[in-house]
Design a protein around this motif. Structure first.
Motif, PDB file in Angstrom:
ATOM      1  N   ARG A 112       5.441  -1.420   6.560  1.00 24.08           N
ATOM      2  CA  ARG A 112       4.676  -0.426   6.585  1.00 24.08           C
ATOM      3  C   ARG A 112       5.700   0.935   5.907  1.00 24.08           C
ATOM      4  NH1 ARG A 112       2.248   0.195  11.756  1.00 24.08           N
ATOM      5  NH2 ARG A 112       0.571  -1.264  10.977  1.00 24.08           N
ATOM      6  N   ILE A 113       7.055   1.033   6.263  1.00 23.59           N
ATOM      7  CA  ILE A 113       7.909   2.069   5.890  1.00 23.59           C
ATOM      8  C   ILE A 113       8.008   1.750   4.245  1.00 23.59           C
ATOM      9  CG2 ILE A 113       9.980   2.761   5.747  1.00 23.59           C
ATOM     10  CD1 ILE A 113      10.417   2.354   8.946  1.00 23.59           C
ATOM     11  N   VAL A 114       8.378   0.373   4.059  1.00 26.93           N
ATOM     12  CA  VAL A 114       8.335   0.146   2.409  1.00 26.93           C
ATOM     13  C   VAL A 114       7.528   0.523   1.755  1.00 26.93           C
ATOM     14  CG1 VAL A 114       8.916  -1.991   0.951  1.00 26.93           C
ATOM     15  CG2 VAL A 114      10.276  -1.494   2.716  1.00 26.93           C
ATOM     16  N   ALA A 115       6.193  -0.067   2.305  1.00 33.03           N
ATOM     17  CA  ALA A 115       4.920   0.143   1.427  1.00 33.03           C
ATOM     18  C   ALA A 115       4.715   1.726   1.290  1.00 33.03           C
ATOM     19  CB  ALA A 115       3.784  -0.288   2.024  1.00 33.03           C
ATOM     20  N   ASP A 116       4.992   2.461   2.390  1.00 33.10           N
ATOM     21  CA  ASP A 116       4.724   3.927   2.116  1.00 33.10           C
ATOM     22  C   ASP A 116       5.464   4.549   1.187  1.00 33.10           C
ATOM     23  OD1 ASP A 116       2.915   4.093   4.142  1.00 33.10           O
ATOM     24  OD2 ASP A 116       4.311   4.694   5.532  1.00 33.10           O
ATOM     25  N   GLY A 117       6.878   4.002   1.132  1.00 33.52           N
ATOM     26  CA  GLY A 117       7.793   4.554  -0.272  1.00 33.52           C
ATOM     27  C   GLY A 117       7.240   4.074  -1.450  1.00 33.52           C
ATOM     28  N   ILE A 118       6.640   2.789  -1.631  1.00 35.33           N
ATOM     29  CA  ILE A 118       6.103   2.557  -2.951  1.00 35.33           C
ATOM     30  C   ILE A 118       4.821   3.401  -3.241  1.00 35.33           C
ATOM     31  CG2 ILE A 118       4.840   0.615  -4.141  1.00 35.33           C
ATOM     32  CD1 ILE A 118       6.600  -1.494  -2.345  1.00 35.33           C
ATOM     33  N   ASN A 119       4.084   3.538  -2.100  1.00 36.64           N
ATOM     34  CA  ASN A 119       2.813   4.243  -2.539  1.00 36.64           C
ATOM     35  C   ASN A 119       3.215   5.871  -2.891  1.00 36.64           C
ATOM     36  OD1 ASN A 119       0.704   2.680  -2.308  1.00 36.64           O
ATOM     37  ND2 ASN A 119       0.813   2.646   0.065  1.00 36.64           N
ATOM     38  N   ALA A 120       4.282   6.334  -2.248  1.00 33.32           N
ATOM     39  CA  ALA A 120       4.739   7.823  -2.585  1.00 33.32           C
ATOM     40  C   ALA A 120       5.437   7.701  -4.107  1.00 33.32           C
ATOM     41  CB  ALA A 120       5.925   8.116  -1.622  1.00 33.32           C
ATOM     42  N   MET A 121       5.587   6.564  -4.693  1.00 31.47           N
ATOM     43  CA  MET A 121       6.149   6.543  -5.986  1.00 31.47           C
ATOM     44  C   MET A 121       5.013   6.621  -7.055  1.00 31.47           C
ATOM     45  SD  MET A 121       9.569   6.540  -6.037  1.00 31.47           S
ATOM     46  CE  MET A 121       9.876   5.755  -7.661  1.00 31.47           C
ATOM     47  N   ARG A 122       3.947   6.115  -6.564  1.00 35.71           N
ATOM     48  CA  ARG A 122       2.774   5.899  -7.552  1.00 35.71           C
ATOM     49  C   ARG A 122       2.416   7.229  -8.151  1.00 35.71           C
ATOM     50  NH1 ARG A 122      -1.531   1.786  -4.998  1.00 35.71           N
ATOM     51  NH2 ARG A 122      -2.615   1.806  -7.035  1.00 35.71           N
ATOM     52  N   SER A 123       2.240   7.175  -9.596  1.00 36.56           N
ATOM     53  CA  SER A 123       2.069   8.472 -10.355  1.00 36.56           C
ATOM     54  C   SER A 123       1.410   8.042 -11.739  1.00 36.56           C
ATOM     55  CB  SER A 123       3.171   9.177 -10.515  1.00 36.56           C
ATOM     56  OG  SER A 123       3.956   9.188 -11.743  1.00 36.56           O
ATOM     57  N   PRO A 124       0.814   9.018 -12.283  1.00 36.42           N
ATOM     58  CA  PRO A 124       0.232   8.630 -13.537  1.00 36.42           C
ATOM     59  C   PRO A 124       1.006   8.092 -14.643  1.00 36.42           C
ATOM     60  CG  PRO A 124      -0.847  10.707 -12.707  1.00 36.42           C
ATOM     61  CD  PRO A 124       0.446  10.196 -11.834  1.00 36.42           C
TER      62      PRO A 124
ATOM     63  N   ARG B 288      -0.589 -10.009   2.108  1.00 31.81           N
ATOM     64  CA  ARG B 288      -0.139  -8.980   3.226  1.00 31.81           C
ATOM     65  C   ARG B 288       0.329  -7.733   2.723  1.00 31.81           C
ATOM     66  NH1 ARG B 288       4.234  -9.452   7.798  1.00 31.81           N
ATOM     67  NH2 ARG B 288       5.633  -9.486   6.003  1.00 31.81           N
ATOM     68  N   LEU B 289       1.324  -7.547   1.683  1.00 30.50           N
ATOM     69  CA  LEU B 289       1.721  -6.502   1.365  1.00 30.50           C
ATOM     70  C   LEU B 289       0.734  -5.766   0.427  1.00 30.50           C
ATOM     71  CD1 LEU B 289       4.223  -4.703   0.049  1.00 30.50           C
ATOM     72  CD2 LEU B 289       4.401  -6.092  -1.771  1.00 30.50           C
ATOM     73  N   LEU B 290      -0.267  -6.291  -0.172  1.00 30.89           N
ATOM     74  CA  LEU B 290      -1.382  -5.689  -0.873  1.00 30.89           C
ATOM     75  C   LEU B 290      -2.400  -5.078  -0.104  1.00 30.89           C
ATOM     76  CD1 LEU B 290      -2.072  -8.665  -3.709  1.00 30.89           C
ATOM     77  CD2 LEU B 290      -0.215  -6.769  -3.699  1.00 30.89           C
ATOM     78  N   ASN B 291      -2.385  -5.382   1.258  1.00 33.82           N
ATOM     79  CA  ASN B 291      -3.190  -4.490   2.130  1.00 33.82           C
ATOM     80  C   ASN B 291      -2.881  -3.085   2.170  1.00 33.82           C
ATOM     81  OD1 ASN B 291      -4.948  -6.706   2.482  1.00 33.82           O
ATOM     82  ND2 ASN B 291      -3.693  -7.259   4.385  1.00 33.82           N
ATOM     83  N   TYR B 292      -1.420  -2.943   2.088  1.00 34.50           N
ATOM     84  CA  TYR B 292      -0.554  -1.484   2.084  1.00 34.50           C
ATOM     85  C   TYR B 292      -0.394  -0.956   0.849  1.00 34.50           C
ATOM     86  CZ  TYR B 292       0.502  -3.310   6.868  1.00 34.50           C
ATOM     87  OH  TYR B 292       0.276  -3.654   8.408  1.00 34.50           O
ATOM     88  N   VAL B 293      -0.266  -1.722  -0.147  1.00 37.01           N
ATOM     89  CA  VAL B 293      -0.231  -1.038  -1.530  1.00 37.01           C
ATOM     90  C   VAL B 293      -1.335  -1.861  -2.305  1.00 37.01           C
ATOM     91  CG1 VAL B 293       1.449  -0.730  -3.421  1.00 37.01           C
ATOM     92  CG2 VAL B 293       2.498  -0.892  -1.131  1.00 37.01           C
ATOM     93  N   VAL B 294      -2.096  -1.121  -2.605  1.00 34.00           N
ATOM     94  CA  VAL B 294      -3.472  -1.820  -3.196  1.00 34.00           C
ATOM     95  C   VAL B 294      -3.194  -1.792  -4.639  1.00 34.00           C
ATOM     96  CG1 VAL B 294      -5.976  -1.753  -3.425  1.00 34.00           C
ATOM     97  CG2 VAL B 294      -4.882  -0.906  -1.313  1.00 34.00           C
ATOM     98  N   PRO B 295      -3.204  -2.799  -5.336  1.00 33.94           N
ATOM     99  CA  PRO B 295      -2.944  -2.972  -6.872  1.00 33.94           C
ATOM    100  C   PRO B 295      -4.153  -2.803  -7.580  1.00 33.94           C
ATOM    101  CG  PRO B 295      -3.139  -5.334  -5.724  1.00 33.94           C
ATOM    102  CD  PRO B 295      -3.399  -4.204  -4.622  1.00 33.94           C
TER     103      PRO B 295
END
Lengths: 498, 250
Positions: B184-196, B208-215
C-alpha cells in the motif's frame, strides 16, 4: 638497473599513464660513484661529516648485508637488481652553505610547488575540525621536512617546535647535534642484522627525519616529510627515527612521489618508532611513487621496513597507510607490543592497477600482558595487478590476555587482477584471543549498472563503491591527508573499470 | 509524439534471441502494466530500454522523446529522465543512502547543464520525500540497501524515483516480496508520482498491484512479443484464465 629495462616485457595496454607527478628537475647533483662497496659507505659518511661511531655502524651493516641474499618469499616478481649499477648517494649541489630557506635552489622550490607542498611556513587549513581526541586548535599546522633525493633541504616550523622541546630535523643533523639520543635508539627497533633491505639501508642511508618528543609533551603540530626521488638511477634510502618519551604524543605524516622514468628505481627505507610509557605515535603514509607505465615499464621498487616498538606500559603505536604507487611494494609496518597494556594499530588501503605488485600487511608481536592490536586492511586490485595481504599476529608465552582483531577485505575490479590473503596467526599463550575476518569481493556489473542507471558515469560509480569500501580506514587519516588520499585513489583508478 | 516508442525490437543474449520484434508505444501521462509469464522477456525489455550491458540489439529502434535511445549510454538516458526501479536492488556497503542519492542526482543535473544541489538544500529535499514515503531518517544514513528488508529496499527505489522526478519510470516487479501494508505504501508513492507529463511502466506477474495503481493500458507479453493490449479489464481476465491462452498466440 639496466637489467630491468631489458627484461620488462611488453604486454597489453592498460590505462595507467596518468602519473601526475612525472616531471624532472634540472639541477646539478653531487653523486657518489656508482655501485656499492666499503668505499661508497665511507663516501656517504664523509659527505655527511659523520662521527666515527656512525661510520663504524654503517660498515658493520654493510658487512652484514654482504652475508645475505635477497628474500624471495613475497608474491612479487621482478628482474634481478644489480646492486652495483645504482648510485647510492645524490645530493643537489648547493652553491654555498645554506643558512635560510630563501637560499634553496628555486628549481627545487618549484618542484615542491608542483607537488603542492608548502615549504614556507604556512598555517594550513584554518578552523579544521580536530581529529577525534585531538586538541581543538584554531590554526592547525604541519611542519614539513622535505627530502629531495638524499638530502633534507628544509625543515619548516623549526622554531615553534623548539619552543615545545620537540626535536624535528634531518637525521644527518641529529647524528651531529644529538649523538647521544641517536646512539641510544638508532637500530634498536630495526637492528643492522635485520632483513636484507634493512641492512642495505643501514649501510647507505643518506638522510631522513629524526623526531624526539620529550616527556609529557603533546607535539603542537602534525609533522610531515615529503620524499621525492629525482636523480636517475639513484636509490633512495631514508632512515626515520621517531622517539616519543614518556606520556608524549606525536602524529607524523609521510608522503612520497617520484618523477616518471623508464627504468626502475630502488627505494629501501627504514622507519623506527619507539614509544615509551603512556606515549602515543600515530604514523600516516600516503605513498604515490611512480607505478610504471601502462606496459609495466619503469616504476619504483619499494622495499620498506617499518617497525614500531611499544616499549613502555600503556603505549600506543598506530600505522595508517594509503598505498597507491610503486611497481613493487614490499612493506609490513609492524608493532612490537612489549609494554604491558600497550596497543598496536594498522589501518591500510592498498590500491594496485596496471602491472603493479603489492605484497603488504602488518605484524603484531604481542609480548607484554594485556596487549591489544587491531588490523583493518583494505586491498583493491584493478588492471593486471597483484595485491597480497600478508600478516602475522603472534602472542608470546608471557602475553597473557593478548587480543587481536583483524579485518582483511579485498576488492577486485575487472577480471585480470588478483587478490591474495596470507595471514599467519601464532598463539603461545592460551589466554590470547585472536579474531580474523576476511572477505574478497568484486565490483559486480549489477552494482555498477545500478549506479549508472541513476545517472553516474562509470568512473563516478567505481569511485563511489571504492570509497564505501575503504571508508573505515580513510576515517583514520588526519583530515588534510584524507582529502589528498581520496583524490589520489580516484586518480589511480582512472580507466580501471570497463 | 509518444514519450516512448519501440518498433520491431529484436534482442539477443549470448546469441539467443529473447525479444522477437517487440512493439510498444507509451504516451505521456499514461500508466502501462506489462504482464506475462516467467521468461517472456519482461525484465529483458526493462534492461534494454535502460541500457544494461550484455544485450545485443539486432534490429529495431527505441525513441524516447523522439530521440534515439539506443545511441545513448545508460547514464545519459537517466539524465534524459528515464528511471528503472530494480527487481533486486543492490547493496553498496560503506556508501550512505544519502550520499548515493546526492551523487546520483547531482550527476544527472550536471549532465542536463543544471547546477548541483548544495548539501543543505539536498538534505531538506530528501527528508521531505522520505517522510512522505514513511521512510525513517535513520535509513538514509545507512549503507545503500545494506541490511534493508525486502519492503525497505522497494521503498528506497520509490524514494529515488520521487527524488529524481523522471519522465518515464519503469518498475520491475516492484510488488514482489511485499506484504500488504508495504504494498500500500509503495502504491501510494507511485500514485503520487502520476502526472500528465510522466509515464509509468509497471512490470508485474500479479493483478494485485493493479488494484492499487490502476493502469490506463495493460499489455500481455509472451515469448518475446507483446501479444495483446487492452484496458484494466485485460488484467482481470488474465487473473481468471491465466497466461496459457497466450502461449499459443505467440
Amino acid at each position: 638497473m639496466v637489467a630491468a629495462r631489458e627484461t620488462v616485457e611488453c604486454v597489453a595496454r592498460t590505462g595507467v599513464d596518468q602519473y601526475r607527478y612525472g616531471f624532472e628537475t634540472l639541477i646539478e647533483s653531487d653523486k657518489a660513484p656508482k655501485g656499492l662497496s666499503e668505499d661508497t659507505v665511507r663516501f656517504i659518511s664523509a659527505k655527511k661529516s659523520e662521527p666515527g661511531w656512525m661510520l663504524e655502524w654503517r660498515l658493520q651493516a654493510y658487512r652484514c648485508w654482504l652475508t645475505m641474499t635477497e628474500p624471495t618469499w613475497a608474491r612479487v616478481h621482478y628482474p634481478n637488481i644489480d646492486y652495483q649499477d645504482i648510485y647510492y648517494y645524490a645530493a643537489p649541489k648547493p652553491k654555498k652553505p645554506l643558512s635560510s630557506i630563501d637560499e634553496i635552489d628555486p628549481e627545487i622550490l618549484k618542484t615542491y610547488e608542483k607537488l603542492g607542498i608548502p615549504l614556507r611556513e604556512v598555517a594550513i587549513l584554518e578552523g579544521v575540525e580536530p581529529a577525534p581526541g585531538g586538541e581543538p586548535s584554531a590554526n592547525r599546522k604541519i611542519a614539513i621536512d622535505a627530502v629531495f633525493d638524499s638530502v633534507s633541504v628544509a625543515t619548516t616550523f623549526k622554531a615553534e617546535l623548539k619552543k615545545a622541546g620537540v626535536i624535528f630535523m634531518p637525521i644527518s643533523e641529529a647524528i651531529r647535534e644529538y649523538p647521544d639520543l641517536v646512539q641510544k635508539y638508532l637500530g634498536t627497533v630495526v637492528p643492522i642484522s635485520d632483513n636484507f633491505f634493512a641492512r642495505l639501508n643501514s649501510a647507505v642511508f643518506s638522510d631522513g627525519s629524526f623526531v624526539y618528543v620529550p616527556p609529557g609533551v603533546r607535539c603542537p603540530m602534525e609533522l610531515s616529510t615529503y620524499f621525492r626521488i629525482n636523480e636517475r638511477n639513484t636509490g633512495q634510502f631514508e632512515r626515520t627515527l621517531i622517539i616519543a618519551d614518556k606520556g608524549s604524543h606525536v602524529s607524523y605524516l609521510e608522503g612520497c612521489t617520484a618523477p616518471q622514468r623508464d627504468e626502475n628505481q630502488l627505494h629501501a627505507a627504514v622507519v623506527e618508532l619507539v614509544a615509551l610509557d603512556d606515549a602515543e605515535i600515530k604514523y600516516s603514509t600516503v605513498q604515490n611513487w611512480y607505478p610504471g607505465n601502462s606496459e609495466g615499464k619503469g616504476g619504483i621498487y619499494n622495499f620498506v621496513t617499518k617497525r614500531g616498538d611499544c616499549r613502555g606500559k600503556h603505549s600506543k603505536i598506530s600505522w595508517t597507510q594509503v598505498e597507491t604507487g610503486s611497481a613493487i611494494t614490499w612493506k609490513y609496518p609492524s608493532c612490537i607490543l612489549r609494554g604491558d597494556n600497550s596497543r598496536g594499530e594498522f589501518y591500510s588501503i592498498a590500491i594496485s592497477n596496471g602491472f603493479q605488485q603489492v605484497d603488504s600487511g602488518t605484524k603484531m608481536f604481542h609480548l607484554g600482558k594485556n596487549t591489544s592490536s587491531r588490523v583493518i586492511s583494505k586491498g583493491i586490485a584493478a588492471g593486471k595487478s597483484r595485491n597480497t595481504y600478508r600478516g602475522l599476529v603472534s602472542a608470546n608465552r608471557n602475553a597473557a590476555g593478548a587480543r587481536n582483531h583483524t579485518i582483511c577485505d579485498s576488492l577486485l575490479i575487472g577480471d585480470k587482477c588478483g587478490a591474495h590473503t596470507v595471514p599467519y596467526v601464532e598463539a603461545k599463550n592460551s589466554s590470547a584471543t585472536f579474531e580474523h575476518e576476511a572477505t574478497t569481493s568484486k565490483i559486480s556489473e549489477d552494482v555498477l549498472f545500478y549506479c549508472i542507471q541513476r545517472g553516474m558515469s562509470q568512473e563516478e560509480a567505481v569511485s563511489l563503491v571504492v570509497n564505501g569500501f575503504i571508508k573505515e580506514v580513510l576515517q583514520k587519516l588526519p583530515m588534510e591527508f584524507a582529502v589528498e588520499a581520496q583524490k589520489l585513489i580516484s586518480i589511480s583508478l582512472e580507466g580501471s573499470a570497463g | 509524439m509518444p514519450l516512448l516508442e519501440i518498433r520491431n525490437l529484436h534482442v539477443c543474449v549470448e546469441g539467443r534471441e529473447i525479444l522477437h520484434g517487440l512493439d510498444l508505444t507509451v504516451n505521456a501521462g499514461k500508466v502501462h502494466a506489462i504482464m506475462g509469464p516467467n521468461g517472456s522477456g519482461k525484465s529483458t525489455l526493462s534492461h534494454v530500454i535502460t541500457g544494461k550491458p550484455g544485450y545485443q540489439i539486432t534490429a529495431g529502434r527505441i525513441l524516447f522523446k523522439g530521440e534515439d535511445l539506443l545511441a545513448m549510454g545508460p547514464d545519459q538516458r537517466a539524465a534524459k529522465g528515464l528511471f528503472l526501479a530494480f527487481q533486486y536492488p543492490v547493496e553498496i556497503p560503506g556508501v550512505t543512502t544519502m550520499n548515493f542519492l546526492r551523487t546520483a542526482l547531482n550527476a544527472q543535473r550536471k549532465a542536463r547543464g543544471q547546477s548541483g544541489y548544495s548539501t543543505p538544500h539536498f538534505l531538506k529535499k530528501a527528508r521531505t520525500v522520505a517522510k512522505q514515503l514513511n521512510i525513517p531518517q535513520s535509513m538514509l544514513k545507512r549503507g545503500v540497501n545494506v541490511g534493508f528488508s525486502g519492503g525497505e529496499k522497494k521503498r528506497n527505489e520509490i524514494l529515488q524515483m520521487a527524488l529524481f522526478e523522471p519522465d518515464l519510470c519503469i518498475l520491475d516487479e516492484i510488488d514482489s516480496g511485499l506484504d500488504i501494508d508495504a504494498l500500500r505504501i509503495v502504491a501510494d508513492g507511485i500514485n503520487a508520482m502520476r502526472s500528465p507529463d510522466r509515464s509509468i511502466i509497471m512490470i508485474t506477474h500479479y493483478q494485485r498491484l493493479l488494484n492499487y495503481v490502476v493502469p490506463d493500458v495493460v499489455h500481455v507479453m509472451s515469448r518475446g512479443r507483446v501479444v495483446k493490449s487492452g484496458d484494466k479489464q485485460l488484467a482481470l481476465e488474465l487473473e481468471a484464465s491465466g497466461y496459457a491462452q497466450f502461449e499459443d498466440a505467440a
